[in-house]
Design an enzyme around this catalytic site. Sequence first.
Site, mmCIF file in Angstrom:
data_model
loop_
_atom_site.group_PDB
_atom_site.id
_atom_site.type_symbol
_atom_site.label_atom_id
_atom_site.label_comp_id
_atom_site.label_asym_id
_atom_site.label_seq_id
_atom_site.Cartn_x
_atom_site.Cartn_y
_atom_site.Cartn_z
ATOM 1 N N ASP A 258 0.823 -1.212 0.000
ATOM 2 C CA ASP A 258 0.000 0.000 0.000
ATOM 3 C C ASP A 258 0.857 1.262 0.000
ATOM 4 O O ASP A 258 1.832 1.377 0.756
ATOM 5 C CB ASP A 258 -0.904 -0.010 1.242
ATOM 6 C CG ASP A 258 -1.755 1.236 1.364
ATOM 7 O OD1 ASP A 258 -2.591 1.463 0.481
ATOM 8 O OD2 ASP A 258 -1.553 1.986 2.333
ATOM 9 N N GLU A 295 1.611 -0.200 -4.835
ATOM 10 C CA GLU A 295 0.751 0.936 -5.149
ATOM 11 C C GLU A 295 1.610 2.183 -4.998
ATOM 12 O O GLU A 295 2.201 2.423 -3.949
ATOM 13 C CB GLU A 295 -0.443 1.043 -4.202
ATOM 14 C CG GLU A 295 -1.347 2.213 -4.577
ATOM 15 C CD GLU A 295 -2.195 2.740 -3.427
ATOM 16 O OE1 GLU A 295 -3.125 3.513 -3.688
ATOM 17 O OE2 GLU A 295 -1.924 2.390 -2.260
ATOM 18 N N ASP A 321 -2.475 6.759 -13.816
ATOM 19 C CA ASP A 321 -2.726 7.610 -14.986
ATOM 20 C C ASP A 321 -3.720 6.979 -15.948
ATOM 21 O O ASP A 321 -4.514 7.679 -16.587
ATOM 22 C CB ASP A 321 -1.413 7.903 -15.714
ATOM 23 C CG ASP A 321 -0.595 8.986 -15.030
ATOM 24 O OD1 ASP A 321 -0.925 9.341 -13.878
ATOM 25 O OD2 ASP A 321 0.385 9.467 -15.629
ATOM 26 N N HIS A 388 -11.030 0.359 -4.762
ATOM 27 C CA HIS A 388 -11.647 0.775 -3.504
ATOM 28 C C HIS A 388 -11.472 2.269 -3.257
ATOM 29 O O HIS A 388 -12.391 2.931 -2.766
ATOM 30 C CB HIS A 388 -11.061 -0.029 -2.337
ATOM 31 C CG HIS A 388 -9.618 0.267 -2.055
ATOM 32 N ND1 HIS A 388 -8.584 -0.358 -2.712
ATOM 33 C CD2 HIS A 388 -9.037 1.145 -1.197
ATOM 34 C CE1 HIS A 388 -7.432 0.109 -2.268
ATOM 35 N NE2 HIS A 388 -7.668 1.032 -1.348
ATOM 36 N N GLY A 392 -14.625 4.551 -3.022
ATOM 37 C CA GLY A 392 -14.916 4.861 -1.627
ATOM 38 C C GLY A 392 -14.492 6.239 -1.182
ATOM 39 O O GLY A 392 -14.956 6.724 -0.141
ATOM 40 N N ASN A 393 -13.622 6.909 -1.935
ATOM 41 C CA ASN A 393 -13.237 8.262 -1.566
ATOM 42 C C ASN A 393 -14.176 9.310 -2.149
ATOM 43 O O ASN A 393 -13.910 10.513 -2.054
ATOM 44 C CB ASN A 393 -11.785 8.542 -1.987
ATOM 45 C CG ASN A 393 -10.795 7.830 -1.085
ATOM 46 O OD1 ASN A 393 -11.104 7.514 0.060
ATOM 47 N ND2 ASN A 393 -9.603 7.562 -1.587
#
Length: 606
Positions: A258, A295, A321, A388, A392-393
């Site tokens: 992450d 990530e 991108d 996600h 989710g943001n």
Amino acid sequence: MKVGSQYLGNGVCEFTLWSPLKEKVAVHLVSPEEKLLPMNKQEQGYWYLKAEIEPGTLYYYQLEDGADRPDPASHFQPQGVHQASEIIAHNNTNWQDSQWAGIPLEEMIIYEMHVGTFTPEGTFKAIMPRLSDLAELGVNAIEIMPVAQFSGDRNWGYDGVYPYAVQNSYGRPEDLKQLVDAAHQQGIAIILDVVYNHFGPEGNYIATHAPYFTDTYQTPWGDAINFDDAYSYGARNYFVENALYWLENYHIDGLRLDAIQAIYDSSAKHILQEMAEKVEEFSQQVGRKFCLIAESDLNDVRVICPQELGGYGIDAQWSDDFHHSLRTVLTKESGGYYADFGSCQQLAKAYQNTFVYDWQYSPFRKRYHGNVTGDRQGHQFVVCIQNHDQIGNRMLGERISDLIDFEATKLAAGALLLSPYIPLLFMGQEYGEESPFLYFVSHEDPDLVAAVREGRKKEFTDFHVEGDYIDPQSIEAFETSKLHWQQKNEGKHLILWQLYQKLIAMRRTIPALKKLDKQNLEVTVKESDRIITLHRWQDDSQIFSILNFDDRDIKLENIFPVGKWQKILDSAEPKWMGNGSDLPEKIDTEEQQLSIKSHSFVVYQQ
């Protein structure tokens, strides 16, 4: 140096704790009987004890001030983040996957899932009956969002405070092992999302044991993890061993790391390089490849370049991108970081060169950003049309299929799976799930809950839409985010599922699509008509795809490469609930006048 409790068999367990600044440490057994066992201090501040103790025993480490703390490398927290750790016997697992050879990275079709919302039950065991559905779709790799123990019973997983322990509300360690074993029987690899850039806020006792943090750098979550300051050797060992722990004890096939941009390390050997080296050594020992996928929003190929070229040697990395280019072309959004995107020319560059920003000026960042991918192969990049974060943001947690019509949703599927990169699907995407995926937590500290509420509202500012804000702490946010599997067999949802299945099968069987080689790819773009064409080839296999992102039917002239072409997929056809296509079944380059329907794509094979 393995840390935590290691059950050796025959009623013998050893404990290793890194606590270099303490003068006295003991193992405090609390169940089934209470006993205090002093530990012995060894080199570099590691404490050690070997004793006769059975699996299932609950224990703390008692520090010199008399405080009982759970094991920072606890393998299971049956009663939550504040209570005792449990000794787990990993050597007693009856694995059935001895013939499993793994899935090559370049062949992966990755499916991201959240354990708690993938099924009504929200457990590891409940996923197992759904594995055959995913295998039928063509999925061969599941990426599970973080399962490290967090506070409460519902969370995205990025608030984990015990990186070695599986979340108790999802099941026990043996349940995750059964899931991995069952997935391997279905030909599906398991990639685990792990967080090595911070610890969650509640139940975080890690700093009471040792100097795991440094104030040299600041992250969005506070002090950075100590990868290069005094005593950093212990923190580095903790996380390298954690990576190996999941691969060895749970037969996990790979790790998704992450937000590595929040991992700070100025050492001569970056922690990611060290981790890549150790994982490669483990792969050599076991005889099959285990992969690391980062990530990263850095657009920096040093992450995936070989170490002999000055890179970290990570196997692959996400490329935001591609998502941002495709999303903005489809939705015309321009808020937040989407301000940097919006043209078909940028999407064409994402197909051809991976990074749109390869040392270009970014208006959103107000600086130059990224570098050139050069000869890095397509299988070193993971792309998506949603994940996600991108769902989710948003305040209402809308999926891409909520923001665009059905024709454009099909187009998005084609745009993803015709790319020369590893595709990632977010759970439910394959049939156009209509439930949102919201941000949710279940913290116990009222002040923390209040801080989360305010923090999320600020994050939603860039992507604000009209609608009711759902409190992340509420059970409603969690329950609303669960999948509705019955939709998969109904109407347009079934059609979309079949389209994904068809596209995945094409990637597996057509050499021009199977070989993720950007060098054997020619991309053209006509911005005024919002048309992109993809010509891909491998040996004597050739594919020519046309993608129309405009809301008009577009006339085409002289766009096909020389040769005779057979249509193999057209999203505008009635078979895919389209309004009908004007494109012929066969084309040779003598035919000049063509027309492609709005928000559609077509694939021809030579």
